[in-house]
Design a protein around this motif. Sequence first.
Motif, PDB file in Angstrom:
ATOM      1  N   GLY A 196       4.911 -13.368   2.098  1.00  0.00           N
ATOM      2  CA  GLY A 196       3.901 -12.325   2.057  1.00  0.00           C
ATOM      3  C   GLY A 196       3.283 -12.264   0.671  1.00  0.00           C
ATOM      4  O   GLY A 196       4.005 -12.138  -0.324  1.00  0.00           O
ATOM      5  N   ASN A 197       1.969 -12.330   0.575  1.00  0.00           N
ATOM      6  CA  ASN A 197       1.290 -12.488  -0.714  1.00  0.00           C
ATOM      7  C   ASN A 197       0.890 -11.172  -1.361  1.00  0.00           C
ATOM      8  O   ASN A 197       0.499 -10.215  -0.698  1.00  0.00           O
ATOM      9  CB  ASN A 197       0.033 -13.349  -0.555  1.00  0.00           C
ATOM     10  CG  ASN A 197       0.315 -14.829  -0.679  1.00  0.00           C
ATOM     11  OD1 ASN A 197       1.354 -15.316  -0.235  1.00  0.00           O
ATOM     12  ND2 ASN A 197      -0.606 -15.558  -1.293  1.00  0.00           N
ATOM     13  N   ALA A 198       0.950 -11.204  -2.702  1.00  0.00           N
ATOM     14  CA  ALA A 198       0.311 -10.179  -3.527  1.00  0.00           C
ATOM     15  C   ALA A 198      -0.482 -10.850  -4.638  1.00  0.00           C
ATOM     16  O   ALA A 198      -0.887 -10.202  -5.597  1.00  0.00           O
ATOM     17  CB  ALA A 198       1.354  -9.247  -4.128  1.00  0.00           C
TER      18      ALA A 198
ATOM     19  N   ARG B 224       0.835  -1.203   0.000  1.00  0.00           N
ATOM     20  CA  ARG B 224       0.000   0.000   0.000  1.00  0.00           C
ATOM     21  C   ARG B 224       0.873   1.258   0.000  1.00  0.00           C
ATOM     22  O   ARG B 224       0.553   2.249  -0.659  1.00  0.00           O
ATOM     23  CB  ARG B 224      -0.953  -0.014   1.197  1.00  0.00           C
ATOM     24  CG  ARG B 224      -2.088  -1.035   1.046  1.00  0.00           C
ATOM     25  CD  ARG B 224      -2.920  -1.137   2.321  1.00  0.00           C
ATOM     26  NE  ARG B 224      -3.945  -2.173   2.215  1.00  0.00           N
ATOM     27  CZ  ARG B 224      -5.168  -1.984   1.748  1.00  0.00           C
ATOM     28  NH1 ARG B 224      -5.526  -0.776   1.320  1.00  0.00           N
ATOM     29  NH2 ARG B 224      -6.034  -2.981   1.697  1.00  0.00           N
ATOM     30  N   MET B 225       1.988   1.218   0.725  1.00  0.00           N
ATOM     31  CA  MET B 225       2.929   2.332   0.691  1.00  0.00           C
ATOM     32  C   MET B 225       3.538   2.466  -0.708  1.00  0.00           C
ATOM     33  O   MET B 225       3.688   3.576  -1.225  1.00  0.00           O
ATOM     34  CB  MET B 225       4.029   2.114   1.735  1.00  0.00           C
ATOM     35  CG  MET B 225       3.531   2.128   3.169  1.00  0.00           C
ATOM     36  SD  MET B 225       4.812   1.645   4.370  1.00  0.00           S
ATOM     37  CE  MET B 225       5.968   3.014   4.200  1.00  0.00           C
ATOM     38  N   PHE B 226       3.890   1.357  -1.315  1.00  0.00           N
ATOM     39  CA  PHE B 226       4.429   1.337  -2.675  1.00  0.00           C
ATOM     40  C   PHE B 226       3.423   1.920  -3.667  1.00  0.00           C
ATOM     41  O   PHE B 226       3.790   2.690  -4.569  1.00  0.00           O
ATOM     42  CB  PHE B 226       4.786  -0.099  -3.035  1.00  0.00           C
ATOM     43  CG  PHE B 226       5.250  -0.314  -4.447  1.00  0.00           C
ATOM     44  CD1 PHE B 226       6.411   0.272  -4.922  1.00  0.00           C
ATOM     45  CD2 PHE B 226       4.529  -1.141  -5.305  1.00  0.00           C
ATOM     46  CE1 PHE B 226       6.848   0.054  -6.231  1.00  0.00           C
ATOM     47  CE2 PHE B 226       4.957  -1.362  -6.605  1.00  0.00           C
ATOM     48  CZ  PHE B 226       6.116  -0.759  -7.068  1.00  0.00           C
ATOM     49  N   ALA B 227       2.153   1.583  -3.499  1.00  0.00           N
ATOM     50  CA  ALA B 227       1.125   2.087  -4.411  1.00  0.00           C
ATOM     51  C   ALA B 227       0.998   3.602  -4.340  1.00  0.00           C
ATOM     52  O   ALA B 227       0.706   4.257  -5.345  1.00  0.00           O
ATOM     53  CB  ALA B 227      -0.224   1.424  -4.108  1.00  0.00           C
ATOM     54  N   GLU B 228       1.209   4.168  -3.154  1.00  0.00           N
ATOM     55  CA  GLU B 228       1.121   5.618  -2.994  1.00  0.00           C
ATOM     56  C   GLU B 228       2.362   6.333  -3.532  1.00  0.00           C
ATOM     57  O   GLU B 228       2.253   7.404  -4.135  1.00  0.00           O
ATOM     58  CB  GLU B 228       0.929   5.965  -1.514  1.00  0.00           C
ATOM     59  CG  GLU B 228      -0.440   5.597  -0.958  1.00  0.00           C
ATOM     60  CD  GLU B 228      -1.561   6.369  -1.617  1.00  0.00           C
ATOM     61  OE1 GLU B 228      -1.386   7.586  -1.865  1.00  0.00           O
ATOM     62  OE2 GLU B 228      -2.607   5.757  -1.907  1.00  0.00           O
TER      63      GLU B 228
ATOM     64  N   PRO C 111      -4.571  -6.793  -8.023  1.00  0.00           N
ATOM     65  CA  PRO C 111      -4.327  -6.416  -9.428  1.00  0.00           C
ATOM     66  C   PRO C 111      -3.606  -5.076  -9.564  1.00  0.00           C
ATOM     67  O   PRO C 111      -2.757  -4.917 -10.453  1.00  0.00           O
ATOM     68  CB  PRO C 111      -5.742  -6.368 -10.022  1.00  0.00           C
ATOM     69  CG  PRO C 111      -6.550  -7.293  -9.172  1.00  0.00           C
ATOM     70  CD  PRO C 111      -6.003  -7.108  -7.782  1.00  0.00           C
ATOM     71  N   LYS C 112      -3.925  -4.119  -8.695  1.00  0.00           N
ATOM     72  CA  LYS C 112      -3.247  -2.817  -8.738  1.00  0.00           C
ATOM     73  C   LYS C 112      -1.769  -2.981  -8.432  1.00  0.00           C
ATOM     74  O   LYS C 112      -0.902  -2.418  -9.115  1.00  0.00           O
ATOM     75  CB  LYS C 112      -3.894  -1.856  -7.739  1.00  0.00           C
ATOM     76  CG  LYS C 112      -3.218  -0.490  -7.674  1.00  0.00           C
ATOM     77  CD  LYS C 112      -3.613   0.304  -6.452  1.00  0.00           C
ATOM     78  CE  LYS C 112      -5.095   0.574  -6.383  1.00  0.00           C
ATOM     79  NZ  LYS C 112      -5.436   1.437  -5.217  1.00  0.00           N
ATOM     80  N   TRP C 113      -1.457  -3.743  -7.379  1.00  0.00           N
ATOM     81  CA  TRP C 113      -0.064  -3.932  -7.009  1.00  0.00           C
ATOM     82  C   TRP C 113       0.697  -4.658  -8.112  1.00  0.00           C
ATOM     83  O   TRP C 113       1.828  -4.299  -8.438  1.00  0.00           O
ATOM     84  CB  TRP C 113       0.036  -4.713  -5.699  1.00  0.00           C
ATOM     85  CG  TRP C 113      -0.658  -4.048  -4.547  1.00  0.00           C
ATOM     86  CD1 TRP C 113      -1.025  -2.735  -4.443  1.00  0.00           C
ATOM     87  CD2 TRP C 113      -1.078  -4.669  -3.330  1.00  0.00           C
ATOM     88  NE1 TRP C 113      -1.649  -2.503  -3.242  1.00  0.00           N
ATOM     89  CE2 TRP C 113      -1.705  -3.661  -2.542  1.00  0.00           C
ATOM     90  CE3 TRP C 113      -1.004  -5.961  -2.831  1.00  0.00           C
ATOM     91  CZ2 TRP C 113      -2.220  -3.930  -1.284  1.00  0.00           C
ATOM     92  CZ3 TRP C 113      -1.521  -6.244  -1.574  1.00  0.00           C
ATOM     93  CH2 TRP C 113      -2.126  -5.234  -0.809  1.00  0.00           C
ATOM     94  N   GLN C 114       0.066  -5.654  -8.702  1.00  0.00           N
ATOM     95  CA  GLN C 114       0.722  -6.410  -9.774  1.00  0.00           C
ATOM     96  C   GLN C 114       1.017  -5.498 -10.970  1.00  0.00           C
ATOM     97  O   GLN C 114       2.091  -5.596 -11.590  1.00  0.00           O
ATOM     98  CB  GLN C 114      -0.149  -7.584 -10.181  1.00  0.00           C
ATOM     99  CG  GLN C 114      -0.306  -8.634  -9.094  1.00  0.00           C
ATOM    100  CD  GLN C 114      -1.527  -9.514  -9.270  1.00  0.00           C
ATOM    101  OE1 GLN C 114      -2.109  -9.573 -10.368  1.00  0.00           O
ATOM    102  NE2 GLN C 114      -1.941 -10.191  -8.208  1.00  0.00           N
ATOM    103  N   ALA C 115       0.087  -4.611 -11.302  1.00  0.00           N
ATOM    104  CA  ALA C 115       0.313  -3.660 -12.403  1.00  0.00           C
ATOM    105  C   ALA C 115       1.475  -2.726 -12.075  1.00  0.00           C
ATOM    106  O   ALA C 115       2.285  -2.392 -12.964  1.00  0.00           O
ATOM    107  CB  ALA C 115      -0.956  -2.858 -12.673  1.00  0.00           C
TER     108      ALA C 115
END
Length: 320
Positions: free
Chosen positions: A161-163, A144-148, A249-253
């Motif tokens: 840890g899963n994604a 979530r930090m990475f996404a921001e 899906p957002k993290w994978q993108a």
Amino acid sequence: MKRELLRSVTAALLAGTALLPVTMPRGAWAAQSPFAVEMKTMEIDGLTVAYREAGDPSDPTVLLLHGFPTSSHMFRELIPVLAEDYHVIAPDYPGFGASDMPSASEYEYSFANTARTVTRLIDEKGVDDYAVYLMDYGAPVGYRMFAEHPERVTGFVIQNGNAYEEGLREFWDPFRAYWEDPSAENGDALRGFLTLDATMWQFTHGVGDVGAVNPDNFWHVQYLLDRPGNQEVQLEMFLDYGTNLGEYPKWQALFREHQPPTLIVWGQNDYIFPAEGAHPYKQDLTDVEFHLLDTGHFALEEYGDVIAAEMQDFLARIQD
């Protein structure tokens, strides 16, 4: 039916734990390090957030994000090893470790809020970019930090840890029932995972040498879980974990777009996050060092020296 399923799963998880030998660990791989680890606190949004810190702040930062049901304590031996070359920060999430634990009725216990808190901490510390170790709960916090702010992450060290939904097998069935119907009955059915037997099982299941696991882990973790009100905190986090799957899906993108270099060091005998969850990262990330270790969920307990050595090599490479 759901209650019967939970009983059967819990019985399978806890089988054999009552007679586990209580022996001291075989080695102190971080012993003799001259790099002191300091336990500090910071006020964030009215809460006292505890964190461990070591190393020179002018060196590259490594952020260590713990899993359930532990705290920065899980990194106690890794931190001084890394601190010779890196600035290391390992926070305790609110409700965990030495951080404040407001009641579940007074505070938003969620992965999004935890990520915001950790971001505030590193912002206040003046950290611009960092490599991050992600384990269990630490994965959705870190992602979530990475996404921001994906530009701040110099690399991932991923440990159980899963994604990806691969690997979320039958262990997760009672949790899925709670996500679908957050009733008191479904929540109460998960309290078995907050007991001493379940804690001991998490640290020892899939481990080749139980003597490598320091039993102090059990008492440290269980003391925290047994604090009045903490079970309600953990049930809130259990419930919110379901929101992470929708973010996958957002993290994978973002993995595909930003391609952070990644070291995977995964306990392949983990029943909670089995190795099926490790392999999909290779589909989206091109710079991946991949290691399956013959151990369980808390891989640092048995393979801490191996993980530390792999991290040192990896971090040196990505800093060049």
